[in-house]
Design a protein around this motif. Structure first.
Motif, PDB file in Angstrom:
ATOM      1  N   MET A   1       0.852  -1.180   0.000  1.00 41.43           N
ATOM      2  CA  MET A   1       0.000   0.000   0.000  1.00 41.43           C
ATOM      3  C   MET A   1       0.885   1.226   0.000  1.00 41.43           C
ATOM      4  SD  MET A   1      -3.249   0.762   2.454  1.00 41.43           S
ATOM      5  CE  MET A   1      -2.301   0.694   3.954  1.00 41.43           C
ATOM      6  N   GLY A   2       0.423   2.321  -0.583  1.00 42.79           N
ATOM      7  CA  GLY A   2       1.206   3.529  -0.657  1.00 42.79           C
ATOM      8  C   GLY A   2       1.498   4.112   0.709  1.00 42.79           C
ATOM      9  N   ILE A   3       2.484   5.008   0.750  1.00 44.22           N
ATOM     10  CA  ILE A   3       2.894   5.617   2.007  1.00 44.22           C
ATOM     11  C   ILE A   3       1.797   6.525   2.548  1.00 44.22           C
ATOM     12  CG2 ILE A   3       4.578   7.181   3.038  1.00 44.22           C
ATOM     13  CD1 ILE A   3       6.617   6.139   1.031  1.00 44.22           C
ATOM     14  N   THR A   4       1.158   7.272   1.659  1.00 39.99           N
ATOM     15  CA  THR A   4       0.120   8.194   2.098  1.00 39.99           C
ATOM     16  C   THR A   4      -1.202   7.454   2.270  1.00 39.99           C
ATOM     17  OG1 THR A   4      -0.156   8.746  -0.227  1.00 39.99           O
ATOM     18  CG2 THR A   4       1.100  10.280   1.116  1.00 39.99           C
ATOM     19  N   PRO A   5      -2.098   7.964   3.123  1.00 39.43           N
ATOM     20  CA  PRO A   5      -3.367   7.279   3.365  1.00 39.43           C
ATOM     21  C   PRO A   5      -4.174   7.120   2.085  1.00 39.43           C
ATOM     22  CG  PRO A   5      -2.976   8.961   5.019  1.00 39.43           C
ATOM     23  CD  PRO A   5      -1.927   9.148   3.960  1.00 39.43           C
ATOM     24  N   ALA A   6      -4.893   6.023   1.985  1.00 45.22           N
ATOM     25  CA  ALA A   6      -5.633   5.733   0.767  1.00 45.22           C
ATOM     26  C   ALA A   6      -6.978   6.441   0.712  1.00 45.22           C
ATOM     27  CB  ALA A   6      -5.844   4.229   0.624  1.00 45.22           C
TER      28      ALA A   6
ATOM     29  N   VAL B   1      -3.528  -6.102  -0.539  1.00 45.01           N
ATOM     30  CA  VAL B   1      -3.305  -4.654  -0.470  1.00 45.01           C
ATOM     31  C   VAL B   1      -1.968  -4.282   0.182  1.00 45.01           C
ATOM     32  CG1 VAL B   1      -4.136  -2.505   0.588  1.00 45.01           C
ATOM     33  CG2 VAL B   1      -5.724  -3.989  -0.658  1.00 45.01           C
ATOM     34  N   PRO B   2      -1.584  -4.851   1.331  1.00 49.48           N
ATOM     35  CA  PRO B   2      -0.307  -4.457   1.936  1.00 49.48           C
ATOM     36  C   PRO B   2       0.924  -4.838   1.116  1.00 49.48           C
ATOM     37  CG  PRO B   2      -1.722  -5.531   3.550  1.00 49.48           C
ATOM     38  CD  PRO B   2      -2.332  -5.778   2.216  1.00 49.48           C
ATOM     39  N   LYS B   3       0.750  -5.741   0.143  1.00 51.65           N
ATOM     40  CA  LYS B   3       1.877  -6.153  -0.692  1.00 51.65           C
ATOM     41  C   LYS B   3       2.163  -5.168  -1.817  1.00 51.65           C
ATOM     42  CE  LYS B   3       1.403 -11.204  -0.097  1.00 51.65           C
ATOM     43  NZ  LYS B   3       0.353 -11.211   0.932  1.00 51.65           N
ATOM     44  N   LEU B   4       1.230  -4.247  -2.047  1.00 53.76           N
ATOM     45  CA  LEU B   4       1.351  -3.317  -3.170  1.00 53.76           C
ATOM     46  C   LEU B   4       1.977  -2.004  -2.711  1.00 53.76           C
ATOM     47  CD1 LEU B   4      -2.149  -3.941  -4.778  1.00 53.76           C
ATOM     48  CD2 LEU B   4      -0.017  -5.185  -5.142  1.00 53.76           C
ATOM     49  N   ASN B   5       2.512  -1.256  -3.671  1.00 50.09           N
ATOM     50  CA  ASN B   5       3.172  -0.001  -3.327  1.00 50.09           C
ATOM     51  C   ASN B   5       2.828   1.120  -4.293  1.00 50.09           C
ATOM     52  OD1 ASN B   5       4.575  -0.726  -5.582  1.00 50.09           O
ATOM     53  ND2 ASN B   5       6.526  -1.055  -4.551  1.00 50.09           N
TER      54      ASN B   5
ATOM     55  N   ASP C   1       3.912  -4.914  -8.501  1.00 45.00           N
ATOM     56  CA  ASP C   1       2.467  -4.915  -8.273  1.00 45.00           C
ATOM     57  C   ASP C   1       1.694  -5.723  -9.307  1.00 45.00           C
ATOM     58  OD1 ASP C   1       3.021  -3.310  -6.156  1.00 45.00           O
ATOM     59  OD2 ASP C   1       1.795  -1.627  -6.788  1.00 45.00           O
ATOM     60  N   ARG C   2       1.939  -5.469 -10.574  1.00 43.40           N
ATOM     61  CA  ARG C   2       1.132  -6.106 -11.620  1.00 43.40           C
ATOM     62  C   ARG C   2       1.216  -7.629 -11.590  1.00 43.40           C
ATOM     63  NH1 ARG C   2      -1.578  -4.270 -15.879  1.00 43.40           N
ATOM     64  NH2 ARG C   2      -1.999  -5.736 -17.569  1.00 43.40           N
TER      65      ARG C   2
ATOM     66  N   GLY D   1      -5.881   4.425  -5.288  1.00 44.67           N
ATOM     67  CA  GLY D   1      -6.718   4.414  -6.475  1.00 44.67           C
ATOM     68  C   GLY D   1      -6.101   3.662  -7.638  1.00 44.67           C
ATOM     69  N   ASP D   2      -4.788   3.870  -7.868  1.00 41.70           N
ATOM     70  CA  ASP D   2      -4.121   3.182  -8.979  1.00 41.70           C
ATOM     71  C   ASP D   2      -4.038   1.677  -8.739  1.00 41.70           C
ATOM     72  OD1 ASP D   2      -3.797   5.475 -10.410  1.00 41.70           O
ATOM     73  OD2 ASP D   2      -1.720   5.813  -9.821  1.00 41.70           O
ATOM     74  N   GLU D   3      -3.878   1.286  -7.475  1.00 43.69           N
ATOM     75  CA  GLU D   3      -3.836  -0.133  -7.147  1.00 43.69           C
ATOM     76  C   GLU D   3      -5.189  -0.783  -7.414  1.00 43.69           C
ATOM     77  OE1 GLU D   3      -0.601   0.590  -3.537  1.00 43.69           O
ATOM     78  OE2 GLU D   3      -2.699   0.155  -3.077  1.00 43.69           O
ATOM     79  N   ALA D   4      -6.267  -0.110  -6.998  1.00 44.83           N
ATOM     80  CA  ALA D   4      -7.616  -0.631  -7.248  1.00 44.83           C
ATOM     81  C   ALA D   4      -7.917  -0.688  -8.739  1.00 44.83           C
ATOM     82  CB  ALA D   4      -8.649   0.226  -6.519  1.00 44.83           C
ATOM     83  N   LEU D   5      -7.441   0.313  -9.482  1.00 43.75           N
ATOM     84  CA  LEU D   5      -7.631   0.304 -10.936  1.00 43.75           C
ATOM     85  C   LEU D   5      -6.903  -0.868 -11.584  1.00 43.75           C
ATOM     86  CD1 LEU D   5      -7.403   4.038 -12.081  1.00 43.75           C
ATOM     87  CD2 LEU D   5      -9.336   2.486 -12.380  1.00 43.75           C
ATOM     88  N   LEU D   6      -5.718  -1.177 -11.089  1.00 39.16           N
ATOM     89  CA  LEU D   6      -4.986  -2.331 -11.609  1.00 39.16           C
ATOM     90  C   LEU D   6      -5.772  -3.612 -11.367  1.00 39.16           C
ATOM     91  CD1 LEU D   6      -2.514  -3.823 -12.731  1.00 39.16           C
ATOM     92  CD2 LEU D   6      -1.481  -3.645 -10.452  1.00 39.16           C
TER      93      LEU D   6
END
Length: 238
Positions: free
Chosen positions: A1-6, A149-153, A160-161, A194-199
């Motif tokens: 998950m990204g550094i900033t809050p989702a 989710v925690p595995k993504l950045n 990620d992909r 958002g980009d992770e969910a879009l992926l």
């Protein structure tokens, strides 16, 4: 998950596009909201031409207007009115920490309302918070997405992909339905950027259409049994 809050950390409102609210009323709701906000406003639009043809151009002739894009600044201090954003622009609002409040005018993108529901935006027409369904995905898919989710950045690496492809392919091979819109909305609820969910939505949509993804074996085949065990344990809780 990204550094900033989702999740958006500023008050978030929505002028929804539905059968109850004609386009003119939708824009009027957003315009009334913006007039009531203190501070210097800014309007972000998907297309300057669409803005020029809308009632908003007449209502706010002196308000700063900027076209939405992948690199649009979200550092504006004051209220933000975001008109007809594409799904890829919505994740930018998750980082608009300088804004005092945000209102999104829903356009034609099918993922806008799922994003607004996941963010629990306030419906301007009713004054009520939007809520996601509890049955967006099955229990096993829910466990899988939460663990993913925690595995993504935030797509900042090539990791990620293949991880998302591997996870969703395992689920499909295990007989689990992978609904693209449900996966997208639930992933946002679970804290995905958002980009992770879009992926996830892109890969799920590809699987639904029969696309044969090249696998990288990021996850072992027995991962589905683990997800099933975790989901069963949660179901058995009193």
């Amino acid at each position: 998950m990204g550094i900033t809050p989702a999740h958006v950390r500023r008050p978030l409102y929505a002028a929804l596009r539905d059968g109850r609210t004609p386009l003119e009323d939708q824009e009027a709701l957003a315009a009334n909201w913006l007039r009531a906000q203190p501070g210097s406003p800014m309007i972000l639009v998907s297309a300057i031409r669409d803005f020029g043809n809308s009632t908003l151009a007449d209502d706010f002739p002196r308000t700063a207007v900027e076209k939405l894009g992948r690199h649009t600044s979200v550092s504006h201090r004051g209220p933000l009115l975001v008109a007809w954003p594409a799904a890829e622009n919505l994740s930018q609002l998750q980082h608009a920490d300088e804004a005092t409040a945000i209102c999104v005018i829903e356009g034609g993108d099918v993922l806008q309302q799922p994003w607004l529901r996941a963010q629990r935006a306030i419906d301007l027409a009713t004054g009520e918070r939007l809520e996601s369904r509890s049955d967006l995905v099955s229990a096993v898919v829910a466990v899988a997405l939460k663990s993913l989710v925690p595995k993504l950045n935030g797509l900042s690496s090539s990791f990620d992909r293949p991880t998302v492809i591997d996870a969703l392919c395992h689920l499909k091979a295990g007989g689990y339905e992978i609904d693209p819109a449900g996966v997208y909305e639930f992933a946002l609820q679970a804290g995905a950027e958002g980009d992770e969910a879009l992926l996830m939505h892109e890969v799920a949509n590809g699987l639904r259409k029969g696309h044969n993804y090249r696998r990288s074996q990021r996850l072992k085949p027995e991962i589905v049994r683990r997800w099933e065990s975790e989901a069963a344990a949660l179901t058995d809780l009193p």
